[in-house]
Design a protein around this motif. Structure first.
Motif, short mmCIF file in Angstrom:
data_model
loop_
_atom_site.label_atom_id
_atom_site.label_comp_id
_atom_site.label_asym_id
_atom_site.label_seq_id
_atom_site.Cartn_x
_atom_site.Cartn_y
_atom_site.Cartn_z
N THR A 29 0.83 -1.21 0.00
CA THR A 29 0.00 0.00 0.00
C THR A 29 0.87 1.26 0.00
N ASP A 30 2.00 1.20 0.66
CA ASP A 30 2.93 2.33 0.65
C ASP A 30 3.53 2.52 -0.74
N ARG A 31 3.79 1.44 -1.45
CA ARG A 31 4.33 1.56 -2.80
C ARG A 31 3.36 2.32 -3.70
N GLN A 32 2.06 2.08 -3.54
CA GLN A 32 1.09 2.83 -4.33
C GLN A 32 1.04 4.29 -3.90
N LYS A 33 1.17 4.54 -2.61
CA LYS A 33 1.22 5.93 -2.13
C LYS A 33 2.43 6.65 -2.71
N ILE A 34 3.55 5.94 -2.79
CA ILE A 34 4.76 6.52 -3.37
C ILE A 34 4.52 6.81 -4.85
N ALA A 35 3.89 5.88 -5.55
CA ALA A 35 3.55 6.09 -6.97
C ALA A 35 2.67 7.32 -7.12
N ASP A 36 1.70 7.48 -6.24
CA ASP A 36 0.81 8.64 -6.30
C ASP A 36 1.57 9.95 -6.08
N LYS A 37 2.53 9.91 -5.17
CA LYS A 37 3.34 11.11 -4.90
C LYS A 37 4.22 11.45 -6.10
N ILE A 38 4.82 10.44 -6.71
CA ILE A 38 5.63 10.68 -7.91
C ILE A 38 4.74 11.25 -9.01
N ASP A 39 3.57 10.64 -9.19
CA ASP A 39 2.62 11.11 -10.19
C ASP A 39 2.28 12.59 -9.96
N ALA A 40 2.03 12.95 -8.73
CA ALA A 40 1.69 14.34 -8.41
C ALA A 40 2.84 15.27 -8.77
N ARG A 41 4.06 14.86 -8.50
CA ARG A 41 5.23 15.68 -8.81
C ARG A 41 5.46 15.80 -10.32
N LEU A 42 4.97 14.81 -11.08
CA LEU A 42 5.13 14.83 -12.53
C LEU A 42 4.04 15.62 -13.26
N SER A 43 3.02 16.07 -12.54
CA SER A 43 2.00 16.88 -13.21
C SER A 43 2.68 18.17 -13.70
N PRO A 44 2.26 18.68 -14.84
CA PRO A 44 2.94 19.85 -15.42
C PRO A 44 3.08 21.03 -14.46
N GLU A 45 2.06 21.31 -13.68
CA GLU A 45 2.12 22.45 -12.76
C GLU A 45 3.18 22.25 -11.69
N ASN A 46 3.21 21.04 -11.13
CA ASN A 46 4.19 20.76 -10.08
C ASN A 46 5.59 20.60 -10.64
N LEU A 47 5.70 19.95 -11.78
CA LEU A 47 7.01 19.70 -12.38
C LEU A 47 7.72 21.01 -12.69
N THR A 48 6.98 21.97 -13.22
CA THR A 48 7.59 23.25 -13.60
C THR A 48 7.49 24.32 -12.52
N CYS A 49 6.97 23.95 -11.36
CA CYS A 49 6.75 24.92 -10.27
C CYS A 49 5.94 26.10 -10.80
#
Length: 85
Positions: A29-49
């Protein structure tokens, strides 16, 4: 697994500040949470600050996150990503 381990360590440092339980690569379950966090960081808004990050700094950040995502998939092919494909 260098980038993935580093990503989890960074997340756990922030979690400790806010009193959240640390994430573990050993727990599915933590691995999926980690995947979700990586996904969030990869969104264009977050990726480019929100457009503030550009050039080589943006490329370095994106490469780090993509490598962490790829390493997580190798560890657990069942995790789901939306921004990383």
């Amino acid at each position: 697994m260098k980038e993935l381990t580093q990503f989890v360590e960074q997340e756990n440092q922030w979690s400790a500040i806010f009193g959240y339980a640390p994430l573990s690569l050993d727990i599915d379950t933590d691995r999926q949470k980690i995947a979700d966090k990586i996904d969030a960081r990869l969104s264009p808004e977050n990726l480019t600050c929100d457009g503030e990050l550009r050039g080589s700094a943006l490329q370095t950040k994106a490469r780090f996150l993509r490598r962490a995502a790829a390493q997580l998939i190798l560890l657990d092919p069942g995790v789901k990503f939306y921004e990383f494909s």
